[in-house]
Design a protein around this motif. Structure first.
Motif, PDB file in Angstrom:
ATOM      1  N   ASP A   1     -10.181  -3.926  13.117  1.00 56.66           N
ATOM      2  CA  ASP A   1      -9.246  -4.305  12.062  1.00 56.66           C
ATOM      3  C   ASP A   1      -9.964  -5.147  11.015  1.00 56.66           C
ATOM      4  O   ASP A   1     -10.929  -5.858  11.319  1.00 56.66           O
ATOM      5  CB  ASP A   1      -8.084  -5.110  12.637  1.00 56.66           C
ATOM      6  N   SER A   2      -9.482  -5.063   9.789  1.00 56.53           N
ATOM      7  CA  SER A   2     -10.047  -5.831   8.684  1.00 56.53           C
ATOM      8  C   SER A   2      -8.917  -6.565   7.979  1.00 56.53           C
ATOM      9  O   SER A   2      -8.011  -5.940   7.414  1.00 56.53           O
ATOM     10  CB  SER A   2     -10.770  -4.900   7.703  1.00 56.53           C
ATOM     11  N   ASN A   3      -8.964  -7.894   8.031  1.00 56.40           N
ATOM     12  CA  ASN A   3      -7.917  -8.733   7.455  1.00 56.40           C
ATOM     13  C   ASN A   3      -8.472  -9.623   6.355  1.00 56.40           C
ATOM     14  O   ASN A   3      -9.645 -10.015   6.375  1.00 56.40           O
ATOM     15  CB  ASN A   3      -7.299  -9.614   8.535  1.00 56.40           C
ATOM     16  N   ILE A   4      -7.613  -9.998   5.437  1.00 55.62           N
ATOM     17  CA  ILE A   4      -7.992 -10.886   4.347  1.00 55.62           C
ATOM     18  C   ILE A   4      -8.326 -12.275   4.890  1.00 55.62           C
ATOM     19  O   ILE A   4      -7.773 -12.714   5.903  1.00 55.62           O
ATOM     20  CB  ILE A   4      -6.856 -10.976   3.300  1.00 55.62           C
ATOM     21  N   LEU A   5      -9.255 -12.949   4.223  1.00 56.04           N
ATOM     22  CA  LEU A   5      -9.598 -14.321   4.565  1.00 56.04           C
ATOM     23  C   LEU A   5      -8.898 -15.283   3.605  1.00 56.04           C
ATOM     24  O   LEU A   5      -8.808 -15.024   2.405  1.00 56.04           O
ATOM     25  CB  LEU A   5     -11.108 -14.550   4.478  1.00 56.04           C
ATOM     26  N   SER A   6      -8.417 -16.395   4.137  1.00 60.05           N
ATOM     27  CA  SER A   6      -7.839 -17.434   3.289  1.00 60.05           C
ATOM     28  C   SER A   6      -8.966 -18.173   2.569  1.00 60.05           C
ATOM     29  O   SER A   6     -10.149 -18.024   2.902  1.00 60.05           O
ATOM     30  CB  SER A   6      -7.035 -18.418   4.134  1.00 60.05           C
ATOM     31  N   GLU A   7      -8.616 -18.987   1.594  1.00 54.43           N
ATOM     32  CA  GLU A   7      -9.632 -19.754   0.870  1.00 54.43           C
ATOM     33  C   GLU A   7     -10.386 -20.696   1.798  1.00 54.43           C
ATOM     34  O   GLU A   7     -11.606 -20.874   1.665  1.00 54.43           O
ATOM     35  CB  GLU A   7      -8.972 -20.529  -0.269  1.00 54.43           C
ATOM     36  N   ALA A   8      -9.669 -21.279   2.750  1.00 49.48           N
ATOM     37  CA  ALA A   8     -10.326 -22.184   3.698  1.00 49.48           C
ATOM     38  C   ALA A   8     -11.303 -21.412   4.584  1.00 49.48           C
ATOM     39  O   ALA A   8     -12.410 -21.888   4.880  1.00 49.48           O
ATOM     40  CB  ALA A   8      -9.277 -22.885   4.556  1.00 49.48           C
ATOM     41  N   GLU A   9     -10.914 -20.203   4.998  1.00 49.99           N
ATOM     42  CA  GLU A   9     -11.787 -19.391   5.839  1.00 49.99           C
ATOM     43  C   GLU A   9     -13.009 -18.908   5.071  1.00 49.99           C
ATOM     44  O   GLU A   9     -14.109 -18.838   5.622  1.00 49.99           O
ATOM     45  CB  GLU A   9     -10.991 -18.200   6.388  1.00 49.99           C
ATOM     46  N   ILE A  10     -12.825 -18.588   3.808  1.00 54.23           N
ATOM     47  CA  ILE A  10     -13.968 -18.188   2.971  1.00 54.23           C
ATOM     48  C   ILE A  10     -14.972 -19.335   2.882  1.00 54.23           C
ATOM     49  O   ILE A  10     -16.181 -19.148   3.046  1.00 54.23           O
ATOM     50  CB  ILE A  10     -13.509 -17.766   1.564  1.00 54.23           C
ATOM     51  N   ALA A  11     -14.468 -20.539   2.610  1.00 55.70           N
ATOM     52  CA  ALA A  11     -15.349 -21.697   2.488  1.00 55.70           C
ATOM     53  C   ALA A  11     -16.095 -21.977   3.783  1.00 55.70           C
ATOM     54  O   ALA A  11     -17.253 -22.402   3.767  1.00 55.70           O
ATOM     55  CB  ALA A  11     -14.532 -22.916   2.069  1.00 55.70           C
ATOM     56  N   GLU A  12     -15.445 -21.711   4.915  1.00 56.40           N
ATOM     57  CA  GLU A  12     -16.055 -22.017   6.206  1.00 56.40           C
ATOM     58  C   GLU A  12     -17.000 -20.925   6.694  1.00 56.40           C
ATOM     59  O   GLU A  12     -18.098 -21.220   7.175  1.00 56.40           O
ATOM     60  CB  GLU A  12     -14.970 -22.249   7.257  1.00 56.40           C
ATOM     61  N   PHE A  13     -16.560 -19.663   6.552  1.00 57.54           N
ATOM     62  CA  PHE A  13     -17.322 -18.572   7.167  1.00 57.54           C
ATOM     63  C   PHE A  13     -18.135 -17.726   6.187  1.00 57.54           C
ATOM     64  O   PHE A  13     -19.224 -17.268   6.525  1.00 57.54           O
ATOM     65  CB  PHE A  13     -16.362 -17.651   7.945  1.00 57.54           C
ATOM     66  N   LYS A  14     -17.619 -17.521   4.974  1.00 62.19           N
ATOM     67  CA  LYS A  14     -18.287 -16.641   4.031  1.00 62.19           C
ATOM     68  C   LYS A  14     -18.256 -17.230   2.624  1.00 62.19           C
ATOM     69  O   LYS A  14     -17.636 -16.670   1.710  1.00 62.19           O
ATOM     70  CB  LYS A  14     -17.647 -15.245   4.043  1.00 62.19           C
ATOM     71  N   PRO A  15     -18.910 -18.375   2.442  1.00 65.01           N
ATOM     72  CA  PRO A  15     -18.882 -19.026   1.126  1.00 65.01           C
ATOM     73  C   PRO A  15     -19.482 -18.127   0.044  1.00 65.01           C
ATOM     74  O   PRO A  15     -20.464 -17.432   0.270  1.00 65.01           O
ATOM     75  CB  PRO A  15     -19.732 -20.289   1.337  1.00 65.01           C
ATOM     76  N   GLY A  16     -18.836 -18.163  -1.117  1.00 65.40           N
ATOM     77  CA  GLY A  16     -19.331 -17.369  -2.238  1.00 65.40           C
ATOM     78  C   GLY A  16     -18.652 -16.028  -2.396  1.00 65.40           C
ATOM     79  O   GLY A  16     -18.772 -15.390  -3.443  1.00 65.40           O
ATOM     80  N   GLN A  17     -17.929 -15.580  -1.388  1.00 65.57           N
ATOM     81  CA  GLN A  17     -17.237 -14.306  -1.523  1.00 65.57           C
ATOM     82  C   GLN A  17     -15.935 -14.498  -2.286  1.00 65.57           C
ATOM     83  O   GLN A  17     -15.356 -15.589  -2.289  1.00 65.57           O
ATOM     84  CB  GLN A  17     -16.978 -13.687  -0.144  1.00 65.57           C
ATOM     85  N   PRO A  18     -15.459 -13.454  -2.954  1.00 65.96           N
ATOM     86  CA  PRO A  18     -14.331 -13.616  -3.878  1.00 65.96           C
ATOM     87  C   PRO A  18     -12.991 -13.859  -3.192  1.00 65.96           C
ATOM     88  O   PRO A  18     -12.692 -13.250  -2.159  1.00 65.96           O
ATOM     89  CB  PRO A  18     -14.314 -12.283  -4.647  1.00 65.96           C
ATOM     90  N   ARG A  19     -12.210 -14.711  -3.779  1.00 61.75           N
ATOM     91  CA  ARG A  19     -10.859 -15.004  -3.309  1.00 61.75           C
ATOM     92  C   ARG A  19      -9.983 -13.753  -3.404  1.00 61.75           C
ATOM     93  O   ARG A  19     -10.081 -12.981  -4.356  1.00 61.75           O
ATOM     94  CB  ARG A  19     -10.273 -16.139  -4.150  1.00 61.75           C
ATOM     95  N   LEU A  20      -9.161 -13.538  -2.410  1.00 60.54           N
ATOM     96  CA  LEU A  20      -8.223 -12.415  -2.314  1.00 60.54           C
ATOM     97  C   LEU A  20      -8.900 -11.061  -2.100  1.00 60.54           C
ATOM     98  O   LEU A  20      -8.223 -10.035  -2.019  1.00 60.54           O
ATOM     99  CB  LEU A  20      -7.306 -12.328  -3.548  1.00 60.54           C
ATOM    100  N   LEU A  21     -10.233 -11.053  -2.001  1.00 55.19           N
ATOM    101  CA  LEU A  21     -10.960  -9.812  -1.736  1.00 55.19           C
ATOM    102  C   LEU A  21     -11.805  -9.897  -0.463  1.00 55.19           C
ATOM    103  O   LEU A  21     -12.094  -8.872   0.159  1.00 55.19           O
ATOM    104  CB  LEU A  21     -11.864  -9.453  -2.919  1.00 55.19           C
ATOM    105  N   ALA A  22     -12.211 -11.102  -0.083  1.00 54.81           N
ATOM    106  CA  ALA A  22     -13.052 -11.269   1.105  1.00 54.81           C
ATOM    107  C   ALA A  22     -12.253 -10.972   2.370  1.00 54.81           C
ATOM    108  O   ALA A  22     -11.065 -11.310   2.473  1.00 54.81           O
ATOM    109  CB  ALA A  22     -13.613 -12.683   1.156  1.00 54.81           C
ATOM    110  N   VAL A  23     -12.907 -10.333   3.331  1.00 56.71           N
ATOM    111  CA  VAL A  23     -12.260  -9.987   4.599  1.00 56.71           C
ATOM    112  C   VAL A  23     -13.104 -10.499   5.760  1.00 56.71           C
ATOM    113  O   VAL A  23     -14.284 -10.827   5.605  1.00 56.71           O
ATOM    114  CB  VAL A  23     -12.075  -8.457   4.727  1.00 56.71           C
ATOM    115  N   ASN A  24     -12.473 -10.529   6.922  1.00 55.07           N
ATOM    116  CA  ASN A  24     -13.215 -10.993   8.093  1.00 55.07           C
ATOM    117  C   ASN A  24     -14.219  -9.955   8.580  1.00 55.07           C
ATOM    118  O   ASN A  24     -15.318 -10.291   9.020  1.00 55.07           O
ATOM    119  CB  ASN A  24     -12.245 -11.384   9.212  1.00 55.07           C
ATOM    120  N   ASN A  25     -13.861  -8.675   8.513  1.00 59.96           N
ATOM    121  CA  ASN A  25     -14.729  -7.604   9.003  1.00 59.96           C
ATOM    122  C   ASN A  25     -14.865  -6.517   7.937  1.00 59.96           C
ATOM    123  O   ASN A  25     -13.888  -5.824   7.628  1.00 59.96           O
ATOM    124  CB  ASN A  25     -14.164  -6.986  10.283  1.00 59.96           C
ATOM    125  N   GLU A  26     -16.059  -6.373   7.367  1.00 61.94           N
ATOM    126  CA  GLU A  26     -16.291  -5.346   6.347  1.00 61.94           C
ATOM    127  C   GLU A  26     -16.560  -3.985   7.006  1.00 61.94           C
ATOM    128  O   GLU A  26     -17.076  -3.919   8.124  1.00 61.94           O
ATOM    129  CB  GLU A  26     -17.483  -5.699   5.463  1.00 61.94           C
TER     130      GLU A  26
END
Length: 311
Positions: free
Chosen positions: A183-208
Motif C-alpha cells: 500500500d502507498s499512503n500520503i505522508l503528513s507534514e510531520a512525517e515528511i520532516a521526520e522520514f523524508k525531508p525535502g519531499q513535496p507536501r501533499l505528494l510525498a508517500v510512505n512507499n513509492e
C-alpha cells in the motif's frame, strides 16, 4: 480613468503574450530546472511538466505545436475583428447601420473553416491517443515528438506488469509477475520532516512505486470492487487512466530518467480525494533488481526499499 485603462490594457497584453507559442520555450528551461529536484509542478508554472517518456513527448509536441499555434492565431484573428468592429461600426463612425440580416458566403466560411481546423487537430490527436492505449510489443513504432510521422520511435516490449488499485483513499500496487503487493499512503507534514525531508507536501508517500529506468512497464489500473471510481495520473509520464471497480484498464510507460515522479488521483472520488498522491521512483536496472528480489523473498517493502540509495 486613463491610468486604470492602461493598467487593464497592460494586464490584457501580458495575458495574450502568455498564449504565444514562443513564450513556451522560456518556460521549458524553468521546467527542466524544477524537475531536476522532483517530477512535480512548481508554484507559478504554467507549462507542462518535463517529459521523460515517449508518450509525454507526443503530448508536449501536440500542445506546443499545432494547439498553441492554432489558438494563438484564432485569438489574434478574433481580436482583429473586434478592433475593426469597434473602430468602423460604432455609432459615430457608422450612424446608419446596414439593413441586411445574413451573408451566405460568410456563413459557409465560418462553418467550413472550423471543421477543417478540427480535422487537422484530430489527425495527430488520434495518433497520440492510440500510442497511449497500445502497449508496446517490440515491433510497433511510436510517434514520440514527431506527431505527424507514421511512427519512428522504437520502444521495447513490456517486461514488467504492475497493477495499480485505487482504494479509499490510497493506492495499492502489485508486481503481478512476482506476486507481491504493498500500500502507498500520503505522508503528513510531520512525517515528511521526520522520514523524508525535502519531499513535496501533499505528494510525498510512505512507499513509492519502484520501477527500472529505460524499461517498458505495462500498467493495469483498477479500483477496489467495493470502492469508487479513481484515476491514475502521472503528468511527467503522460498517463491518465480511470480506475473503475470491476474493470481492468491498461496503459504503459517507459521512463528514460531516474528520479521520483509524482501524480495524483484525478477523479473526484470522495472526501479524501486530495490526499491519495502517486509517487513513482525510477531507479537503475541493478537497483531495481536488488529491490524486487529482496521484496519477493521477504514480502517486506521497507526491508527491500532499504537497499535503494537514500532519498
Amino acid at each position: 480613468m486613463t491610468g486604470q485603462f492602461f493598467r487593464k490594457m497592460g494586464a490584457a497584453i501580458a495575458a495574450a503574450t502568455a498564449l504565444v507559442p514562443a513564450a513556451v520555450s522560456a518556460q521549458d528551461a524553468a521546467v527542466l530546472t524544477q524537475n531536476d529536484a522532483g517530477g512535480y509542478a512548481e508554484p507559478g508554472q504554467f507549462h507542462l511538466q518535463e517529459s521523460v517518456t515517449p508518450i509525454m513527448d507526443s503530448i508536449v509536441a501536440f500542445h506546443d505545436g499545432i494547439l498553441m499555434w492554432t489558438i494563438a492565431l484564432i485569438v489574434l484573428f478574433v481580436l482583429a475583428l473586434l478592433v475593426v468592429i469597434v473602430v468602423r461600426f460604432n455609432a459615430k463612425a457608422n450612424p446608419v447601420p446596414a439593413r441586411f440580416t445574413h451573408n451566405t458566403l460568410i456563413e459557409v466560411i465560418w462553418t467550413v473553416v472550423p471543421i477543417l481546423i478540427l480535422v487537422v487537430i484530430a489527425i495527430p490527436s488520434f495518433g497520440v491517443l492510440s500510442d497511449q492505449m497500445t502497449v508496446p510489443d517490440g515491433e510497433r513504432k511510436y510517434l514520440g515528438a514527431n506527431i505527424f510521422s507514421l511512427g519512428e520511435v522504437e520502444v521495447p516490449e513490456a517486461t514488467i506488469t504492475i497493477k495499480a488499485s485505487g482504494e479509499q483513499w490510497y493506492w495499492n500496487y502489485e508486481y503481478v509477475d512476482q506476486g507481491v503487493a504493498f500500500d502507498s499512503n500520503i505522508l503528513s507534514e510531520a512525517e515528511i520532516a521526520e522520514f523524508k525531508p525535502g519531499q513535496p507536501r501533499l505528494l510525498a508517500v510512505n512507499n513509492e512505486l519502484v520501477v527500472p529506468v529505460d524499461t517498458t512497464v505495462r500498467l493495469q489500473v483498477t479500483s477496489s470492487p467495493t470502492g469508487v471510481i479513481h484515476a491514475f495520473a502521472v503528468p511527467s509520464f503522460g498517463i491518465k487512466v480511470d480506475a473503475v471497480p470491476g474493470r481492468l484498464n491498461e496503459t504503459w510507460f517507459n521512463a528514460r530518467e531516474t528520479g521520483i515522479y509524482y501524480g495524483q488521483c484525478s477523479e473526484l472520488c470522495g472526501k479524501d480525494h486530495a490526499y491519495m498522491p502517486i509517487a513513482v521512483r525510477v531507479v537503475s536496472a541493478e537497483e531495481y533488481e536488488a529491490f524486487i528480489t529482496a521484496f519477493a523473498e521477504s514480502r517486506n517493502y521497507a526491508e527491500a526499499a532499504s537497499l535503494l540509495p537514500a532519498l
